[in-house]
Design an enzyme around this catalytic site. Structure first.
Site, mmCIF file in Angstrom:
data_model
loop_
_atom_site.group_PDB
_atom_site.id
_atom_site.type_symbol
_atom_site.label_atom_id
_atom_site.label_comp_id
_atom_site.label_asym_id
_atom_site.label_seq_id
_atom_site.Cartn_x
_atom_site.Cartn_y
_atom_site.Cartn_z
ATOM 1 N N SER A 137 0.855 -1.197 0.000
ATOM 2 C CA SER A 137 0.000 0.000 0.000
ATOM 3 C C SER A 137 0.883 1.237 0.000
ATOM 4 O O SER A 137 2.015 1.203 0.509
ATOM 5 C CB SER A 137 -0.871 0.008 1.259
ATOM 6 O OG SER A 137 -1.495 1.263 1.430
ATOM 7 N N TYR A 150 -1.015 -0.185 10.564
ATOM 8 C CA TYR A 150 -1.363 -0.594 9.194
ATOM 9 C C TYR A 150 -0.229 -0.206 8.242
ATOM 10 O O TYR A 150 0.269 -1.034 7.467
ATOM 11 C CB TYR A 150 -2.691 0.034 8.751
ATOM 12 C CG TYR A 150 -3.014 -0.328 7.315
ATOM 13 C CD1 TYR A 150 -3.309 -1.640 6.959
ATOM 14 C CD2 TYR A 150 -2.964 0.637 6.298
ATOM 15 C CE1 TYR A 150 -3.567 -1.997 5.640
ATOM 16 C CE2 TYR A 150 -3.226 0.289 4.979
ATOM 17 C CZ TYR A 150 -3.524 -1.024 4.659
ATOM 18 O OH TYR A 150 -3.758 -1.373 3.348
HETATM 19 P P1 NDP Z 1 -11.494 -6.040 1.207
HETATM 20 O O1 NDP Z 1 -11.884 -5.824 2.637
HETATM 21 O O2 NDP Z 1 -12.548 -5.848 0.165
HETATM 22 O O3 NDP Z 1 -10.852 -7.506 1.026
HETATM 23 C C1 NDP Z 1 -9.979 -8.030 1.995
HETATM 24 C C2 NDP Z 1 -9.828 -9.531 1.787
HETATM 25 O O4 NDP Z 1 -8.908 -10.028 2.776
HETATM 26 C C3 NDP Z 1 -11.138 -10.284 1.962
HETATM 27 O O5 NDP Z 1 -11.273 -11.230 0.930
HETATM 28 C C4 NDP Z 1 -10.967 -10.985 3.299
HETATM 29 O O6 NDP Z 1 -11.611 -12.255 3.304
HETATM 30 C C5 NDP Z 1 -9.448 -11.200 3.352
HETATM 31 N N1 NDP Z 1 -9.000 -11.393 4.727
HETATM 32 C C6 NDP Z 1 -8.889 -10.475 5.711
HETATM 33 N N2 NDP Z 1 -8.532 -11.066 6.858
HETATM 34 C C7 NDP Z 1 -8.407 -12.392 6.595
HETATM 35 C C8 NDP Z 1 -8.081 -13.528 7.384
HETATM 36 N N3 NDP Z 1 -7.781 -13.434 8.694
HETATM 37 N N4 NDP Z 1 -8.059 -14.741 6.785
HETATM 38 C C9 NDP Z 1 -8.355 -14.876 5.479
HETATM 39 N N5 NDP Z 1 -8.652 -13.828 4.674
HETATM 40 C C10 NDP Z 1 -8.698 -12.605 5.245
HETATM 41 O O7 NDP Z 1 -10.275 -5.053 0.959
HETATM 42 P P2 NDP Z 1 -9.307 -4.815 -0.312
HETATM 43 O O8 NDP Z 1 -9.700 -5.641 -1.466
HETATM 44 O O9 NDP Z 1 -9.210 -3.358 -0.486
HETATM 45 O O10 NDP Z 1 -7.938 -5.311 0.317
HETATM 46 C C11 NDP Z 1 -7.073 -6.240 -0.299
HETATM 47 C C12 NDP Z 1 -5.646 -5.868 0.035
HETATM 48 O O11 NDP Z 1 -5.356 -4.611 -0.545
HETATM 49 C C13 NDP Z 1 -5.355 -5.721 1.531
HETATM 50 O O12 NDP Z 1 -4.093 -6.288 1.801
HETATM 51 C C14 NDP Z 1 -5.315 -4.208 1.740
HETATM 52 O O13 NDP Z 1 -4.511 -3.841 2.823
HETATM 53 C C15 NDP Z 1 -4.726 -3.773 0.420
HETATM 54 N N6 NDP Z 1 -4.936 -2.389 0.004
HETATM 55 C C16 NDP Z 1 -6.186 -1.852 -0.060
HETATM 56 C C17 NDP Z 1 -6.345 -0.544 -0.480
HETATM 57 C C18 NDP Z 1 -7.669 0.130 -0.507
HETATM 58 O O14 NDP Z 1 -7.715 1.373 -0.470
HETATM 59 N N7 NDP Z 1 -8.783 -0.594 -0.605
HETATM 60 C C19 NDP Z 1 -5.204 0.250 -0.936
HETATM 61 C C20 NDP Z 1 -3.925 -0.415 -0.806
HETATM 62 C C21 NDP Z 1 -3.822 -1.692 -0.383
HETATM 63 P P3 NDP Z 1 -12.585 -12.793 4.458
HETATM 64 O O15 NDP Z 1 -13.122 -11.615 5.199
HETATM 65 O O16 NDP Z 1 -13.629 -13.595 3.734
HETATM 66 O O17 NDP Z 1 -11.691 -13.656 5.273
HETATM 67 C C1 8X3 Z 2 -5.081 1.504 1.807
HETATM 68 C C2 8X3 Z 2 -4.738 2.850 1.303
HETATM 69 O O1 8X3 Z 2 -4.350 5.246 2.040
HETATM 70 O O2 8X3 Z 2 -6.300 4.104 2.925
HETATM 71 O O3 8X3 Z 2 -3.930 0.757 1.935
HETATM 72 O O4 8X3 Z 2 -4.088 3.540 3.699
HETATM 73 S S1 8X3 Z 2 -4.873 3.990 2.563
#
Ligand code: NDP
Ligand code: 8X3
Length: 250
Positions: A137, A150
């Site tokens: 991120s 985070y």
């Molecule tokens: P979502 O919340 O939509 O998806 C997160 C996914 O992670 C879900 O499928 C969830 O599955 C899974 N997950 C979380 N905890 C667990 C666990 N303990 N075991 C198994 N699976 C888990 O968020 P995003 O798609 O946005 O996030 C995906 C990645 O991208 C993350 O690493 C996030 O930090 C990163 N990210 C997101 C950004 C944003 O602005 N959205 C920007 C930069 C990075 P379930 O709950 O079914 O277990």
């Molecule tokens: C998620 C992007 O800027 O919300 O990783 O932390 S931010």
């Protein structure tokens, strides 16, 4: 040529779910993981059991992770690409008011679980001259208030990716870190404990990154010619940019 296989963690939502669709559209097989088994089943129903294999487990449970990977049927066991996407942010409070349990959950998921599954799959990835795409991120590069653990966990993911590359030198295994900025998924709902209004407000008018944008970036990285490695890819919405330092005056 046999279809390649991607294992995508966090496939029940957001980036992961869109990435499953993108790789299936590109002719790959996918192992989809997450805790919410009913959402994984929907992916199987949508794409067919010969294309998507669901593994429902909590990434923080190492025994469950090992058992799930050991249970893979032969046609899904040869992983060519690991997409380390599962992760979360919890809370936006400053460090001095933050919940320690939330900090530990972020570390357990974003750091410990990511390195565990990577370690488990390295032999297969080396054997197949495969690839790893880690979802980091911009929070790992740019500090912001409430980003504390985070952001720290994502800085780990970015640096771990570069160090993995160094160790895997000569194996043909590619390692990339994608560092997205603001993207509209369930991320903010999770971070705020289910506050839909806060999530809507954050993204309103910002034209954030979509899950499909990141899925396309992962697809691009994974399908480049095998002599090319994208080390890190930082992506933001046009409407987001880095700004300034803060000064407190006495
Ligand atoms: P979502 O919340 O939509 O998806 C997160 C996914 O992670 C879900 O499928 C969830 O599955 C899974 N997950 C979380 N905890 C667990 C666990 N303990 N075991 C198994 N699976 C888990 O968020 P995003 O798609 O946005 O996030 C995906 C990645 O991208 C993350 O690493 C996030 O930090 C990163 N990210 C997101 C950004 C944003 O602005 N959205 C920007 C930069 C990075 P379930 O709950 O079914 O277990
Ligand atoms: C998620 C992007 O800027 O919300 O990783 O932390 S931010």
């Amino acid at each position: 040529m046999h279809a390649k296989t991607a294992l995508i963690t966090g496939a029940t939502s957001g980036f992961g779910a869109a990435t499953v669709d993108r790789f299936i559209a590109g002719g790959w097989r996918v192992v989809a993981t997450g805790r919410r088994a009913e959402r994984l089943q929907k992916l199987v129903d949508k794409h067919g059991a010969d294309r998507v294999h669901a593994l429902a487990f909590d990434m923080r449970d190492e025994a469950a992770m090992r058992a799930a990977i050991a249970s893979l049927p032969a046609e899904f066991a040869g992983i060519d690409l690991l997409v380390n996407n599962a992760g979360l942010a919890l809370g936006t409070a400053p460090a001095q008011q933050a919940d320690l349990a939330q900090w530990k959950q972020m570390i357990d998921t974003n750091v410990t679980a990511l390195v565990t599954i990577t370690h488990l799959l390295l032999p297969t990835l080396i054997e197949r001259r495969g690839a790893i795409v880690n979802i980091s991120s911009i929070a790992g590069t740019y500090p912001y208030k409430g980003g504390n653990v985070y952001g720290g966990s994502k800085a780990f993911v970015s640096q771990f990716s570069q160090n993995l590359r160094t160790d895997l030198h000569g194996t043909g295994v590619r390692v990339s870190s994608i560092e997205p900025g603001m993207a509209e998924t369930e991320f903010t709902l999770v971070r705020t404990g289910g506050n839909q209004a806060a999530s809507d407000q954050l993204y309103a008018g910002a034209q954030p990154i979509t899950a499909e944008d990141i899925a396309e970036s992962i697809w691009w990285i994974a399908t480049l010619p095998p002599h090319l490695n994208v080390n890190r890819l930082e992506v933001m919405p046009v409407n987001q940019s880095a700004a300034g330092l803060q000064v407190h005056r006495e």
